[in-house]
Design an enzyme around this catalytic site. Structure first.
Site, PDB file in Angstrom:
ATOM      1  N   ASP A  47       0.898  -1.076   0.082  1.00  0.00           N
ATOM      2  CA  ASP A  47      -0.089  -0.138  -0.048  1.00  0.00           C
ATOM      3  C   ASP A  47       0.973   1.214   0.068  1.00  0.00           C
ATOM      4  O   ASP A  47       2.083   1.205   0.395  1.00  0.00           O
ATOM      5  CB  ASP A  47      -0.984  -0.100   1.291  1.00  0.00           C
ATOM      6  CG  ASP A  47      -1.711   1.435   1.397  1.00  0.00           C
ATOM      7  OD1 ASP A  47      -2.434   1.638   0.272  1.00  0.00           O
ATOM      8  OD2 ASP A  47      -1.734   1.843   2.264  1.00  0.00           O
ATOM      9  N   ARG A  48       0.398   2.348  -0.504  1.00  0.00           N
ATOM     10  CA  ARG A  48       1.353   3.670  -0.460  1.00  0.00           C
ATOM     11  C   ARG A  48       1.194   4.387   0.870  1.00  0.00           C
ATOM     12  O   ARG A  48       2.049   4.361   1.563  1.00  0.00           O
ATOM     13  CB  ARG A  48       1.014   4.396  -1.747  1.00  0.00           C
ATOM     14  CG  ARG A  48       2.192   5.501  -1.941  1.00  0.00           C
ATOM     15  CD  ARG A  48       1.734   6.290  -2.949  1.00  0.00           C
ATOM     16  NE  ARG A  48       0.700   7.302  -2.294  1.00  0.00           N
ATOM     17  CZ  ARG A  48       0.116   8.286  -3.165  1.00  0.00           C
ATOM     18  NH1 ARG A  48       0.243   8.500  -4.511  1.00  0.00           N
ATOM     19  NH2 ARG A  48      -0.581   9.175  -2.480  1.00  0.00           N
ATOM     20  N   ASP A  49       0.182   4.977   0.968  1.00  0.00           N
ATOM     21  CA  ASP A  49      -0.136   6.141   2.202  1.00  0.00           C
ATOM     22  C   ASP A  49      -0.047   5.119   3.372  1.00  0.00           C
ATOM     23  O   ASP A  49      -1.133   4.265   3.632  1.00  0.00           O
ATOM     24  CB  ASP A  49      -1.392   6.844   1.918  1.00  0.00           C
ATOM     25  CG  ASP A  49      -1.426   7.349   0.762  1.00  0.00           C
ATOM     26  OD1 ASP A  49      -0.483   8.135   0.240  1.00  0.00           O
ATOM     27  OD2 ASP A  49      -2.828   7.932  -0.064  1.00  0.00           O
ATOM     28  N   ASN A 105      -5.293   2.838  -3.271  1.00  0.00           N
ATOM     29  CA  ASN A 105      -6.601   3.521  -3.629  1.00  0.00           C
ATOM     30  C   ASN A 105      -6.367   4.938  -3.714  1.00  0.00           C
ATOM     31  O   ASN A 105      -5.741   5.502  -2.711  1.00  0.00           O
ATOM     32  CB  ASN A 105      -7.501   3.173  -2.471  1.00  0.00           C
ATOM     33  CG  ASN A 105      -8.109   1.796  -2.231  1.00  0.00           C
ATOM     34  OD1 ASN A 105      -8.017   1.167  -3.466  1.00  0.00           O
ATOM     35  ND2 ASN A 105      -8.685   1.351  -1.353  1.00  0.00           N
ATOM     36  N   GLN A 106      -6.857   5.576  -4.829  1.00  0.00           N
ATOM     37  CA  GLN A 106      -6.746   6.887  -5.087  1.00  0.00           C
ATOM     38  C   GLN A 106      -7.929   7.584  -5.222  1.00  0.00           C
ATOM     39  O   GLN A 106      -8.391   8.100  -6.042  1.00  0.00           O
ATOM     40  CB  GLN A 106      -5.512   7.245  -5.924  1.00  0.00           C
ATOM     41  CG  GLN A 106      -4.184   6.784  -5.693  1.00  0.00           C
ATOM     42  CD  GLN A 106      -3.675   7.626  -4.519  1.00  0.00           C
ATOM     43  OE1 GLN A 106      -3.680   8.736  -4.238  1.00  0.00           O
ATOM     44  NE2 GLN A 106      -3.097   7.014  -3.438  1.00  0.00           N
ATOM     45  N   CYS A 156      -6.286   2.718  -8.000  1.00  0.00           N
ATOM     46  CA  CYS A 156      -7.718   2.698  -8.112  1.00  0.00           C
ATOM     47  C   CYS A 156      -8.298   4.210  -8.028  1.00  0.00           C
ATOM     48  O   CYS A 156      -8.028   4.756  -7.100  1.00  0.00           O
ATOM     49  CB  CYS A 156      -8.629   1.932  -6.860  1.00  0.00           C
ATOM     50  SG  CYS A 156     -10.498   2.385  -7.341  1.00  0.00           S
ATOM     51  N   CYS A 211     -16.301  -0.720  -7.444  1.00  0.00           N
ATOM     52  CA  CYS A 211     -15.525  -1.208  -8.460  1.00  0.00           C
ATOM     53  C   CYS A 211     -14.693  -2.503  -7.970  1.00  0.00           C
ATOM     54  O   CYS A 211     -14.590  -2.653  -6.769  1.00  0.00           O
ATOM     55  CB  CYS A 211     -14.742   0.010  -8.749  1.00  0.00           C
ATOM     56  SG  CYS A 211     -13.370   0.342  -7.584  1.00  0.00           S
ATOM     57  N   ASP A 265      -1.302  -0.765   5.999  1.00  0.00           N
ATOM     58  CA  ASP A 265      -1.454  -0.275   7.379  1.00  0.00           C
ATOM     59  C   ASP A 265      -2.917  -0.183   7.942  1.00  0.00           C
ATOM     60  O   ASP A 265      -3.270   0.344   8.872  1.00  0.00           O
ATOM     61  CB  ASP A 265      -0.960   1.131   7.204  1.00  0.00           C
ATOM     62  CG  ASP A 265      -1.619   2.126   6.642  1.00  0.00           C
ATOM     63  OD1 ASP A 265      -2.097   1.873   5.555  1.00  0.00           O
ATOM     64  OD2 ASP A 265      -1.666   3.171   6.947  1.00  0.00           O
TER      65      ASP A 265
END
EC number: 3.1.3.-
Length: 174
Positions: free
Chosen positions: A8-10, A55-56, A93, A101, A130
């Site tokens: 995951d990024r953030d 997720n964006q 996303c 979705c 996280d």
């Protein structure tokens, strides 16, 4: 078959909801978390394929455009390169939360699509996140799951838990 580390990024790679930044909508808001460059370099050197699945929803909600997200991701790649680290691919996303979705975590589509494209054995791979949606997406994809960070998440049953990405990397690759 390759083995992957899906991140995951953030909150895993970069700061979010911190004293410096609330959300990452511009490159100037992107700050690597401590140890992330070293962790990803460790994965790279050990032969793992490293992917970002994020997720964006800010795109779907109109807070940012995909062109700006590309600039944020270019900054992330540049920041990682300073540590000799890199990611194989980034999947995101862009849809609004609750859009229904198949790509938005907790759904596993981003992981499964990357696994297919890069010939990754998902069952031998790890999904690191996280938050509960990250762990749920990893489980649905069939990956081992790793919860990192100090955020209190209810009902999260990850296979492994670590303070941060570097702690996981040091456990995986002693």
């Amino acid at each position: 078959m390759n083995v992957g580390i899906f991140l995951d990024r953030d909150g895993v790679i970069n700061e979010v909801l911190s004293h410096r930044v609330k959300f990452v909508n511009k490159p100037k808001d992107f700050y690597l978390l401590d140890g992330v460059g070293a962790a990803i370099k460790r994965f790279n050197k050990a032969g793992y394929k490293v992917f970002v699945v994020t997720n964006q929803g800010g795109i779907g909600l109109g807070y940012m455009k995909e062109s700006m997200l590309d600039k944020v991701h270019n900054k992330m790649k540049d920041d990682l390169a300073e540590y000799g680290a890199s990611v194989e691919a980034i999947s995101y996303c862009p849809h609004k939360p609750h859009a229904g979705c198949a790509c938005r975590k907790p759904e596993p589509q981003m992981i499964l699509d990357l696994a297919k494209k890069y010939h990754v054995d998902v069952g031998e791979s790890y999904m690191v996140g996280d938050r509960a949606p990250d762990i749920e997406a990893g489980k649905k994809a069939g990956a081992k799951t790793v919860l990192v960070g100090s955020r209190k998440e209810d009902n999260v049953e990850a296979d492994l838990q670590f303070a941060d990405l570097l702690a996981f990397a040091k456990w995986l690759i002693p």
